[in-house]
Motif scaffolding. Structure first.
Motif, PDB file in Angstrom:
ATOM      1  N   ALA A 296     156.031 -89.517  73.236  1.00  0.00           N
ATOM      2  CA  ALA A 296     154.395 -89.575  73.388  1.00  0.00           C
ATOM      3  C   ALA A 296     153.145 -90.619  72.338  1.00  0.00           C
ATOM      4  CB  ALA A 296     153.941 -88.535  72.893  1.00  0.00           C
ATOM      5  N   LEU A 297     154.212 -90.820  71.361  1.00  0.00           N
ATOM      6  CA  LEU A 297     153.387 -91.850  70.269  1.00  0.00           C
ATOM      7  C   LEU A 297     152.871 -93.374  70.945  1.00  0.00           C
ATOM      8  CD1 LEU A 297     152.156 -91.724  68.008  1.00  0.00           C
ATOM      9  CD2 LEU A 297     153.991 -92.498  67.033  1.00  0.00           C
ATOM     10  N   PHE A 298     154.643 -93.567  71.340  1.00  0.00           N
ATOM     11  CA  PHE A 298     154.659 -94.722  72.249  1.00  0.00           C
ATOM     12  C   PHE A 298     153.990 -95.209  73.309  1.00  0.00           C
ATOM     13  CE2 PHE A 298     156.268 -98.855  72.517  1.00  0.00           C
ATOM     14  CZ  PHE A 298     156.349 -98.649  73.977  1.00  0.00           C
ATOM     15  N   VAL A 299     154.010 -94.119  74.615  1.00  0.00           N
ATOM     16  CA  VAL A 299     152.986 -93.565  75.440  1.00  0.00           C
ATOM     17  C   VAL A 299     151.864 -94.083  75.220  1.00  0.00           C
ATOM     18  CG1 VAL A 299     152.870 -92.642  77.809  1.00  0.00           C
ATOM     19  CG2 VAL A 299     154.780 -92.969  77.418  1.00  0.00           C
ATOM     20  N   GLY A 300     151.539 -93.291  73.798  1.00  0.00           N
ATOM     21  CA  GLY A 300     150.063 -92.746  74.000  1.00  0.00           C
ATOM     22  C   GLY A 300     149.657 -94.288  73.565  1.00  0.00           C
ATOM     23  N   LEU A 301     150.381 -94.920  72.792  1.00  0.00           N
ATOM     24  CA  LEU A 301     149.527 -96.636  72.712  1.00  0.00           C
ATOM     25  C   LEU A 301     149.135 -97.187  73.480  1.00  0.00           C
ATOM     26  CD1 LEU A 301     151.800 -97.215  69.544  1.00  0.00           C
ATOM     27  CD2 LEU A 301     149.604 -97.603  69.160  1.00  0.00           C
ATOM     28  N   ILE A 302     149.929 -97.546  74.318  1.00  0.00           N
ATOM     29  CA  ILE A 302     150.242 -98.106  75.504  1.00  0.00           C
ATOM     30  C   ILE A 302     148.913 -97.687  76.542  1.00  0.00           C
ATOM     31  CG2 ILE A 302     151.414 -98.545  78.077  1.00  0.00           C
ATOM     32  CD1 ILE A 302     153.933 -98.631  76.015  1.00  0.00           C
ATOM     33  N   LEU A 303     148.966 -96.259  77.109  1.00  0.00           N
ATOM     34  CA  LEU A 303     148.192 -95.710  77.345  1.00  0.00           C
ATOM     35  C   LEU A 303     147.240 -95.841  77.140  1.00  0.00           C
ATOM     36  CD1 LEU A 303     149.112 -94.800  80.338  1.00  0.00           C
ATOM     37  CD2 LEU A 303     148.717 -91.931  79.253  1.00  0.00           C
ATOM     38  N   THR A 304     146.863 -95.292  75.973  1.00  0.00           N
ATOM     39  CA  THR A 304     146.074 -95.904  74.895  1.00  0.00           C
ATOM     40  C   THR A 304     145.032 -97.341  75.680  1.00  0.00           C
ATOM     41  OG1 THR A 304     145.550 -94.026  73.783  1.00  0.00           O
ATOM     42  CG2 THR A 304     144.459 -94.825  72.896  1.00  0.00           C
ATOM     43  N   TRP A 305     145.385 -98.036  74.840  1.00  0.00           N
ATOM     44  CA  TRP A 305     145.265 -99.605  74.889  1.00  0.00           C
ATOM     45  C   TRP A 305     144.991 -99.286  76.594  1.00  0.00           C
ATOM     46  CZ3 TRP A 305     146.966-103.548  77.582  1.00  0.00           C
ATOM     47  CH2 TRP A 305     147.248-105.010  76.849  1.00  0.00           C
ATOM     48  N   TRP A 306     145.828 -99.367  77.502  1.00  0.00           N
ATOM     49  CA  TRP A 306     145.617 -99.512  78.858  1.00  0.00           C
ATOM     50  C   TRP A 306     144.043 -98.965  79.410  1.00  0.00           C
ATOM     51  CZ3 TRP A 306     145.440 -96.684  83.334  1.00  0.00           C
ATOM     52  CH2 TRP A 306     145.067 -97.412  84.620  1.00  0.00           C
ATOM     53  N   ILE A 307     144.296 -97.671  79.352  1.00  0.00           N
ATOM     54  CA  ILE A 307     142.630 -96.678  78.936  1.00  0.00           C
ATOM     55  C   ILE A 307     141.202 -96.943  78.407  1.00  0.00           C
ATOM     56  CG2 ILE A 307     141.829 -94.471  79.035  1.00  0.00           C
ATOM     57  CD1 ILE A 307     144.268 -93.086  79.685  1.00  0.00           C
ATOM     58  N   SER A 308     142.077 -97.117  77.423  1.00  0.00           N
ATOM     59  CA  SER A 308     140.572 -97.650  76.030  1.00  0.00           C
ATOM     60  C   SER A 308     140.340 -98.748  76.826  1.00  0.00           C
ATOM     61  CB  SER A 308     141.069 -97.629  74.977  1.00  0.00           C
ATOM     62  OG  SER A 308     141.737 -98.277  74.788  1.00  0.00           O
ATOM     63  N   ARG A 310     139.962 -99.568  80.063  1.00  0.00           N
ATOM     64  CA  ARG A 310     139.359-100.054  81.228  1.00  0.00           C
ATOM     65  C   ARG A 310     138.000 -99.202  80.354  1.00  0.00           C
ATOM     66  NH1 ARG A 310     141.684 -99.316  86.681  1.00  0.00           N
ATOM     67  NH2 ARG A 310     139.829 -98.509  86.676  1.00  0.00           N
ATOM     68  N   ILE A 311     137.844 -98.185  79.875  1.00  0.00           N
ATOM     69  CA  ILE A 311     137.163 -97.430  79.121  1.00  0.00           C
ATOM     70  C   ILE A 311     135.840 -98.482  78.503  1.00  0.00           C
ATOM     71  CG2 ILE A 311     136.221 -95.462  78.422  1.00  0.00           C
ATOM     72  CD1 ILE A 311     138.741 -94.307  79.041  1.00  0.00           C
ATOM     73  N   THR A 312     136.953 -98.570  77.291  1.00  0.00           N
ATOM     74  CA  THR A 312     135.598 -98.960  76.103  1.00  0.00           C
ATOM     75  C   THR A 312     134.773-100.599  76.970  1.00  0.00           C
ATOM     76  OG1 THR A 312     137.453-100.414  75.341  1.00  0.00           O
ATOM     77  CG2 THR A 312     136.566 -97.883  74.623  1.00  0.00           C
ATOM     78  N   ARG A 313     135.883-101.468  77.547  1.00  0.00           N
ATOM     79  CA  ARG A 313     135.267-102.793  77.906  1.00  0.00           C
ATOM     80  C   ARG A 313     134.413-102.878  78.821  1.00  0.00           C
ATOM     81  NH1 ARG A 313     136.142-106.632  81.600  1.00  0.00           N
ATOM     82  NH2 ARG A 313     137.734-104.756  83.391  1.00  0.00           N
ATOM     83  N   PRO A 314     134.412-101.809  79.778  1.00  0.00           N
ATOM     84  CA  PRO A 314     132.507-102.310  80.156  1.00  0.00           C
ATOM     85  C   PRO A 314     131.350-101.125  79.123  1.00  0.00           C
ATOM     86  CG  PRO A 314     133.897-100.298  81.243  1.00  0.00           C
ATOM     87  CD  PRO A 314     134.862-100.920  80.132  1.00  0.00           C
ATOM     88  N   ILE A 315     132.322-100.137  78.114  1.00  0.00           N
ATOM     89  CA  ILE A 315     131.212-100.154  76.947  1.00  0.00           C
ATOM     90  C   ILE A 315     131.106-101.390  76.230  1.00  0.00           C
ATOM     91  CG2 ILE A 315     130.398 -98.902  74.981  1.00  0.00           C
ATOM     92  CD1 ILE A 315     132.387 -95.659  77.316  1.00  0.00           C
ATOM     93  N   GLU A 316     132.210-102.194  75.710  1.00  0.00           N
ATOM     94  CA  GLU A 316     131.261-103.045  75.063  1.00  0.00           C
ATOM     95  C   GLU A 316     130.287-103.596  75.888  1.00  0.00           C
ATOM     96  OE1 GLU A 316     135.163-104.321  74.485  1.00  0.00           O
ATOM     97  OE2 GLU A 316     135.629-102.476  71.871  1.00  0.00           O
ATOM     98  N   GLU A 317     130.638-103.743  77.036  1.00  0.00           N
ATOM     99  CA  GLU A 317     129.838-104.866  78.164  1.00  0.00           C
ATOM    100  C   GLU A 317     128.025-104.466  77.784  1.00  0.00           C
ATOM    101  OE1 GLU A 317     132.586-106.817  80.877  1.00  0.00           O
ATOM    102  OE2 GLU A 317     130.412-107.000  81.461  1.00  0.00           O
ATOM    103  N   LEU A 318     128.367-102.654  77.986  1.00  0.00           N
ATOM    104  CA  LEU A 318     126.701-102.849  77.307  1.00  0.00           C
ATOM    105  C   LEU A 318     126.965-102.619  76.279  1.00  0.00           C
ATOM    106  CD1 LEU A 318     128.002 -99.374  79.747  1.00  0.00           C
ATOM    107  CD2 LEU A 318     125.972-101.049  80.243  1.00  0.00           C
ATOM    108  N   ALA A 319     127.242-102.455  75.707  1.00  0.00           N
ATOM    109  CA  ALA A 319     126.283-102.571  73.688  1.00  0.00           C
ATOM    110  C   ALA A 319     126.792-104.070  73.658  1.00  0.00           C
ATOM    111  CB  ALA A 319     127.985-101.917  72.924  1.00  0.00           C
ATOM    112  N   ASP A 320     127.776-104.856  74.684  1.00  0.00           N
ATOM    113  CA  ASP A 320     126.374-106.389  74.245  1.00  0.00           C
ATOM    114  C   ASP A 320     125.542-106.341  74.846  1.00  0.00           C
ATOM    115  OD1 ASP A 320     130.382-107.570  74.399  1.00  0.00           O
ATOM    116  OD2 ASP A 320     128.965-106.782  72.683  1.00  0.00           O
ATOM    117  N   GLY A 321     125.610-106.558  76.041  1.00  0.00           N
ATOM    118  CA  GLY A 321     124.278-106.507  76.839  1.00  0.00           C
ATOM    119  C   GLY A 321     122.776-105.931  76.012  1.00  0.00           C
ATOM    120  N   ALA A 322     123.649-104.589  75.525  1.00  0.00           N
ATOM    121  CA  ALA A 322     122.141-103.935  74.357  1.00  0.00           C
ATOM    122  C   ALA A 322     121.666-105.231  73.457  1.00  0.00           C
ATOM    123  CB  ALA A 322     122.383-102.383  74.613  1.00  0.00           C
ATOM    124  N   ARG A 323     122.418-105.453  72.776  1.00  0.00           N
ATOM    125  CA  ARG A 323     122.238-106.513  71.722  1.00  0.00           C
ATOM    126  C   ARG A 323     121.815-107.579  71.829  1.00  0.00           C
ATOM    127  NH1 ARG A 323     127.662-104.190  69.699  1.00  0.00           N
ATOM    128  NH2 ARG A 323     128.576-106.037  70.790  1.00  0.00           N
TER     129      ARG A 323
END
Lengths: 622, 285, 514
Positions: A296-308, A310-323
């Protein structure tokens, strides 16, 4: 901690917690069925034992009935009822009875309770067995456990008693079968279970009295505590015995005391159930849980990276845009598609920036209009002051025409002086406005902030202890080792002057002026504090508005200029105040200006060639 | 005064034992004046025991609380064996009286000294005393039993006679005993009693000092009995020294002659009469 | 008083003369004429035997078996009949000096051994010399043998008429020959050849012995052609064989006698010959406590032992010598007083009466009977509070502790008609110190010593058992002595019509127990 990291940890923790909960639940709830099965098997074995016990007892009773119904017993009873009977005739009869009827123990007792014949202890013939005569009807008494005294020790038997009455005198036949390994061998044992019989024949625990039909018992002394407990309290007990250090070798014993006629503990049935299966299962589950956890740890790492991603990149873009929007790029656009909330958020952001951009012009226009209006108002206000005395003076001159030459001359002199002063005042006002309007673009150079502050302070030193005025104390908390910053020294100087002047103006009754510098996060912080009467929140909010002043005499441009300078340096200025305690102005300046590359101040030499670059840098700061 | 207990554990014959005892006592009495032994109230017990080669004589002399033992041995080979085993006594019977009425018991009393012999017959309701005359037995007394009469299907009554009181006879019934005078017609005097029933009678030999026990062989009333002579010290013993067959069941055995002869009442199965016999031991060779 | 008794006894000798007026009458014998021929099949309990008197151990239970079989092939100088008379055997006449220290026996002439060689006085002396007690020497002079004792030996005749005092000659091969009515023809399987220096006929593991009639017997050829002896027959099997006609004479164990009587088997019983008793080991400190001995003695229930455990096939014994041998055993009383025993026990220190560890009772003799008696002794002792435990017999390798036992159960079989010799041997075997009373042929001294032993409780008699035998009805002229000699030389067999063992009623064989 970034969102991605947080997300990773959340995901991981969630996985681990889930796996742990599942493992625990599986372990816990799988134990219950095991224990249930164990209990059922134990109960079945105990029931089997009890049934076998009852059957043996019935068999003993049957054989005794056969003995009682035999002609030999009849003749014996009739003869022994005679008080002069020769009891020695029957000394060996118990042996024949036992052999013929398959009993291990047989004793014959006459109506007086005297032992006539005994298989197991013939030497005791002639002694009393009063306990036999105390029961009126032995048929009603179920077969019972009995401790048989033998010449060389004792034994345990399942016995019964039958009587042959002759003229109200009973002949008693006591018979029994030995409780030994053969008895246990008749039990059918499920796999992983065994039955032991402890014969409580000695005053203290004796391992030799443990009967094991399979001869598999090792270290019988381990059972001593359990058996001693049973002997003491004669209640069923459950206890787990660890035969070795390995938990898989543990065995749970259900112990049932076996009682004699007088409720004395004569034996104990120990039903042992091996814990090996359960322990191995638990270990398996634990291993599985560990493997699953690691996976789970291993999968979590991968999954987290991939999911994050997918989730964080738009948020980061949003954050960059806000900045970007915060930094003034109101036309920032986020290129995110999707119908989910993040996509909606991106769309809303883009809409916002468009609105902002479109509103920016309007705002700028409005601000410009407002600024012009404010300027016009301030101008009108500023100009009105000196214009009024001008007007009075002119009117006085007009009136003075009617006066004498000397009087007119005096009035003329006064009036001209006043006119000059007011014109000078007007000129100053105009100059200030001119200065403000043509604030120069900063010419960045390496500046040591502490020196700049000290330079600015020096200018006002005479005022700190001016005669006739309350003294003003100064406290300098200048951070050591602050790096040089890219700044325009003149503009900074002007800004510092304004702030110091402002602080002094805020302490008409004296006080303390504090200057503090510190560096953090590639910024330099400069704080100028006074101990004046403080500002209200409304005043704080309008403080940097041009022409806003709390002073009776003031153009209201000082702080605006400061703000402009700070802004030109890509810094921020803020104010905090507490009524009656004082006010603190806080300027944060970046150490480096974007697009500016300067050598350290010691080595710096201004050159013509650099101007265009600065100009370009200045032009970019709009 | 010295008393002697004498016990012969079948070491020698009884006759010989008595003779030895006589000699011993004689010797002892002859020594009574011996001051060394006259300690007053001594009890001497002498035991004769037989061992393979010797007769061991043990004397237990008690003096108050002390006892001392003295031993002596006599070679058995020196004592001739007796023919005791071959002296088998012989019973003789003499029919005295018979009648049809039931007889419970009878006693023959030899009186001597010129007095006529008596035959006392106990019947169910009367006690009859016959006297021997020249022409036979004549009834001299007939005493009704009155309340003592026995009303049972199988009545039993026994006569007891003592030479000390030759004019009286005791009658023992179940639960009572009565005294009767043989010389007059006075009624019986009875009282409650629980004397047991006799199972036989002693019979002494006229030739030696042996005393035997005479008993019936114990059949029922349909079979003839035998008179059995057994060792008087073992009246229940199995071995009979001699027997005398009778003609029917023996009803009773009594003795009126100081054990020199017994009186037996027999029911003759052939004639149906009650017969009264005098039984005596014949001397043997 | 003693003088009177002695004087009376002197008188009694005069009386003997007086009594002689009664004619002597011989005991009557069976009137049927004896028949020659037939083989008497005998079954014995002992698993082994030796016919060599030199190897016999006084008091052992096998003594009787050895003696009975030896009596088939050997003779003694004299015999004692059932009427107390010494009957000439190999000696025709004898005499002794006034002090009874020197005895002279004239040897019968023309007596031959079974191998045809003549018997001489020297043979007698050579045979008897190693068997005699230390105080007695024998020498041959002409056709006589002379016995010389260091002290008065009034019981020499009893001595020589019993026990091991058989006359034999040792052959060069170690075998022994005798002058008796039979000769040993064959020893069955399992016989080991006698060692070169061993004079025994056969020592160990004999299962069958066959004795053939000795045609040269000086007393005449026996009626039987042969006697076939089987050894080591289990008791129940022996009785069964008798009942089905496979044997005519079997040795019965005491617990078989009732069964034999119930089956109307003809049973013979001797006088009590085997004494079972207890002996304290004086080497153990606590066993010297007099109160302990008294308490134990008072706890013993001899009546039950004899009357119940042994089903009246034994007698309670209060004396060491039986009544029939000493004549005064009735003077001893084996008192049982459990209450008094308990009182004594309470007064004893705890470590004495088996408090810390039980007293150990060792059974010095094998067999169920000994074990049963030992168990009863333990039960009796426990009843009074004396803690005791029985140990197995030492001989058969049963478990025994390393520490010696405080108490021993012994069995002693009477082997001599001399009570003095018997008592001395018994005391010596049971490690009682030598009598200081001097010549034990004197009954006073013998009684005093026996009383001393019993009062000090050095030995405690329990029960005395007879020997038992079962006979087929075909066995005639069975006249054993009360002391156990079977005298098979005079026995003859009636031709068997059907195997019957039912005895005629009330037949009291000679030699029945008094």
């Amino acid at each position: 901690m970034s969102f991605r990291t947080k997300l990773f940890w959340v995901f991981l923790v969630t996985m681990l917690v889930s796996v742990s909960i599942v493992s625990y639940a599986v372990t816990h709830y799988s134990r219950a069925p095991f224990e249930e099965i164990d209990r059922e098997r134990t109960e079945a074995l105990v029931a089997q034992f009890q049934k076998e016990y009852a059957q043996r007892g019935e068999e003993v009773g049957r054989q005794l009935d056969n003995i009682i119904n035999s002609e030999l017993t009849a003749r014996m009873a009739i003869d022994l009822a005679n008080p002069n009977a020769d009891q020695s005739l029957y000394f060996r009869d118990a042996v024949g009875m036992a052999q013929e009827h398959g009993l291990d123990f047989v004793e014959i007792v006459n109506f007086q309770g005297t032992l006539i014949s005994s298989v197991q202890y013939p030497a005791r013939v002639g002694y009393k067995e009063d306990w036999v005569t105390q029961v009126s009807d032995w048929h009603e008494v179920a077969p019972f456990l009995r401790k048989e005294e033998l010449p060389d020790g004792s034994d345990l038997s399942l016995s019964a008693v039958r009587t042959y009455p002759v003229e109200k005198k009973n002949l008693y036949i006591i018979g029994g079968k030995r409780m030994d390994r053969h008895f246990l061998a008749s039990l059918v044992l499920p796999a992983g279970m065994r039955a032991l019989l402890y014969r409580n024949l000695d005053p203290t625990f004796s391992a030799a009295e443990i009967v094991d039909s399979n001869d598999t018992l090792q270290n019988p002394e381990r059972l001593e505590p359990l058996i001693n407990q049973i002997r003491k309290q004669s209640q069923p007990l459950v206890e787990t015995v660890n035969w070795t250090g390995n938990a898989a070798d543990a065995e749970t014993f259900h112990s049932i005391p076996l009682l004699g006629r007088n409720n004395e503990v004569l034996g104990a049935l120990l039903v042992g159930s091996s814990q090996r299966e359960l322990v191995l299962l638990k270990r398996k589950i634990s291993w599985l849980a560990a493997i699953v956890g690691v996976s789970a740890l291993f999968v979590g790492l991968i999954l987290t990276w991939w999911i994050s991603r997918r989730i964080t990149r738009p948020i980061e873009e949003l954050a960059d845009g806000a900045r970007d929007v915060a930094s003034g790029r109101w036309d920032r656009h986020i290129d995110l598609r999707g119908r989910d909330e993040v996509g909606q958020l991106a769309g809303a952001f883009n809409e916002m920036t468009q609105t902002l951009a479109s509103q920016k012009e309007r705002l700028v226009q409005a601000e410009r209009v407002a600024a012009w209006r404010e300027l016009a108002r301030r101008l009108a206000h500023e100009l009105r002051n000196p214009l009024f005395p001008l007007q009075i003076t002119v009117e006085n001159l007009q009136r003075a025409r009617q006066l004498s030459q000397d009087q007119f001359q005096e009035v003329f002199n006064e009036s001209t002086a006043t006119l000059k002063a007011e014109l000078s005042n007007l000129n100053a006002i105009v100059n200030r406005f001119s200065d403000f309007s043509k604030m120069p673009t900063p010419r960045f150079t390496k500046v040591r902030i502490n020196e700049a502050l000290r330079d600015a302070m020096r200018l006002f030193e005479p005022q700190f202890n001016a005669v006739g005025k309350p003294p003003v104390g100064t406290e300098l908390f200048l951070g050591e080792g602050l790096p040089e910053i890219d700044a325009d020294p003149d503009l900074l100087h002007k800004a510092f002057q304004n702030l110091i002047l402002n602080a002094l103006d805020a302490m008409p009754a004296g006080g303390t002026l504090k200057l503090r510098t510190s560096g953090q996060d590639e910024k330099i912080r400069i704080e100028v504090s006074d101990t004046g009467k403080g500002l209200t929140p409304e005043e704080c909010s309008r403080l940097f508005t041009p022409y806003y002043t709390t002073k009776q005499l003031g153009t209201g441009l000082g702080l605006a200029i400061v703000q402009s300078i700070v802004s030109d340096h890509h810094g921020t200025i803020s104010v905090s105040s507490e009524e009656s305690r004082g006010t603190t102005f806080r300027i944060d300046l970046p150490q480096r200006q974007p697009g500016v590359l300067l050598k350290p101040a010691v080595e710096e030499k201004k050159s013509e060639g650099e101007e265009p670059a600065r100009a370009t840098a200045a032009a970019n700061q709009g | 005064m010295i008393c002697v207990n004498w016990t012969n554990h079948e070491a020698v014959s009884e006759t010989r034992s008595q003779q030895l005892k006589s000699v011993f006592v004689e010797e002892l009495q002859g020594k009574q004046s011996d001051p060394a032994t006259a300690t007053g109230n001594c009890v001497v017990s002498v035991f004769l025991e037989r061992t393979p080669a010797k007769i061991v004589v043990t004397a237990d002399v008690e003096n108050g609380r002390d006892a001392r033992f003295f031993f002596a041995t006599i070679p058995r080979a020196g004592i001739p064996a007796e023919n005791v085993a071959t002296s088998v006594p012989r019973l003789e019977k003499e029919l005295l009286w018979q009648q049809t009425e039931r007889v419970l018991d009878a006693l023959f009393v030899r009186r001597g000294n010129g007095a006529s012999d008596r035959l006392i017959v106990l019947q169910k309701e009367v006690l009859v005393v016959y006297e021997k005359q020249a022409d036979g037995w004549k009834a001299a007394q007939a005493k009704p039993l009155g309340e003592a009469s026995v009303m049972q299907r199988a009545p039993r009554g026994e006569l007891s006679f003592s030479l000390d009181q030759p004019e009286r006879v005791k009658i023992v019934f179940a639960g009572k005993s009565c005294q009767a005078s043989l010389n007059d017609a006075s009624p019986l005097v009875c009282q409650q009693s629980t004397e047991p029933v006799r199972a036989g009678m002693l019979l002494a030999s006229a030739c030696d000092s042996r005393v035997w026990w005479l008993r019936a062989s114990g059949g029922d009333s349909t079979t003839p009995d035998k008179l059995e002579l057994v060792n008087s010290s073992v009246p229940q013993g199995q071995i009979a020294a001699t027997e005398l067959a009778m003609l029917g069941p023996i009803v009773s055995i009594s003795s009126g002659e100081a054990l020199r002869a017994d009186t037996a009442v027999v029911f003759n199965l052939a004639t149906g009469n009650y017969e009264i016999y005098r039984i005596a031991l014949a001397c043997s060779q | 008083m003693r003088f009177i008794v002695l004087r009376w006894l002197a008188v009694s000798e005069r009386l003997v003369a007086l009594l002689s007026i009664f004619p002597f009458a011989a005991a009557s014998f069976a009137s049927t004429k004896p028949r020659y021929g037939g083989v008497l099949r005998v079954e014995l309990l002992a698993s082994s035997t030796t016919l060599d008197p030199r190897a016999w151990k006084a008091g052992s239970r096998d003594f009787g078996t050895n003696e009975r079989l030896a009596a088939l092939v050997f003779d003694r100088l004299v015999a004692l009949d059932n009427y107390g008379r010494f009957v000439p055997q190999l000696a025709t006449e004898w005499s002794h000096d006034a002090s009874s220290r020197r005895w002279q026996f004239t040897i019968r002439a023309d007596v031959k051994f079974s191998d045809g060689s003549a018997l001489s006085a020297a043979d007698v002396a050579a045979a008897l010399a190693p068997l005699l007690p230390e105080d007695l020497k024998v020498a041959a002079t002409g056709n006589s043998v002379v016995f010389q004792a260091t002290e008065q030996r009034a019981d020499l005749l009893e001595l020589l008429a019993s026990g091991r005092f058989f006359v034999f000659r040792a052959q060069p091969d170690g075998s022994l020959v005798g002058t008796g009515a039979f000769k040993l023809e064959e020893a069955g399987k399992g016989t080991r050849p006698a060692a070169a220096d061993s004079p025994s006929v056969a020592q160990t593991s004999l299962q069958r012995l066959n004795f053939a009639a000795n045609e040269l017997c000086w007393a005449g050829r026996p009626f039987l052609d042969a006697i076939d002896v089987t050894l080591g027959v289990p008791p129940l099997r022996a009785l069964f064989d008798l009942q089905v006609g496979k044997a005519e004479l079997v040795e019965l164990a005491p617990d078989m006698v009732r069964r034999a009587n119930q089956a109307n088997t003809r049973v013979w019983a001797s006088s009590p010959l085997t004494l079972y008793g207890l002996r304290f080991d004086d080497a153990q400190p606590q066993t010297t406590n007099e109160k302990l001995r008294e308490a134990l003695s008072l706890s013993l229930d001899r009546m039950t032992m004899a009357g119940v455990l042994l089903q009246k096939q034994a007698e309670p014994a209060a004396a060491l010598l039986p009544q029939w041998l000493s004549g005064y055993a009735f003077l001893f009383h084996g008192e049982t007083n459990v209450e008094r025993a308990k009182e004594l026990r309470v007064s004893l220190p705890a470590n004495v009466a088996g408090g810390a560890s039980p007293l150990r009772l060792q059974t010095d003799v094998s067999g169920d009977l000994a074990r049963l008696l030992a168990e009863r002794v333990v039960v009796n002792a426990r009843q009074t509070g004396i803690s005791m435990q029985p140990l197995g017999k030492a001989h058969d390798g049963n478990a025994r502790t390393a520490d010696p036992a405080e108490l021993h159960l012994f069995a002693w079989r009477i082997f001599s008609l001399s009570p003095g010799e018997e008592l001395r041997s018994l005391a010596k075997a049971q490690r009682v110190e030598e009598a200081k009373e001097g010549n034990l042929s004197d009954p006073d001294r013998r009684y005093a010593w026996e009383r001393k032993i019993l009062e000090e409780r050095k030995l405690m008699p329990l029960v005395a058992l007879p020997d038992y035998a079962g006979l087929a009805t075909t066995v005639r002229d069975w006249q054993p002595s009360p002391w156990g000699e079977w005298q098979l030389a005079d026995v003859w067999l009636e031709p068997a019509q059907a195997p019957k063992t039912t005895a005629p009623p009330n037949s009291a064989p000679n030699g029945a127990r008094p």
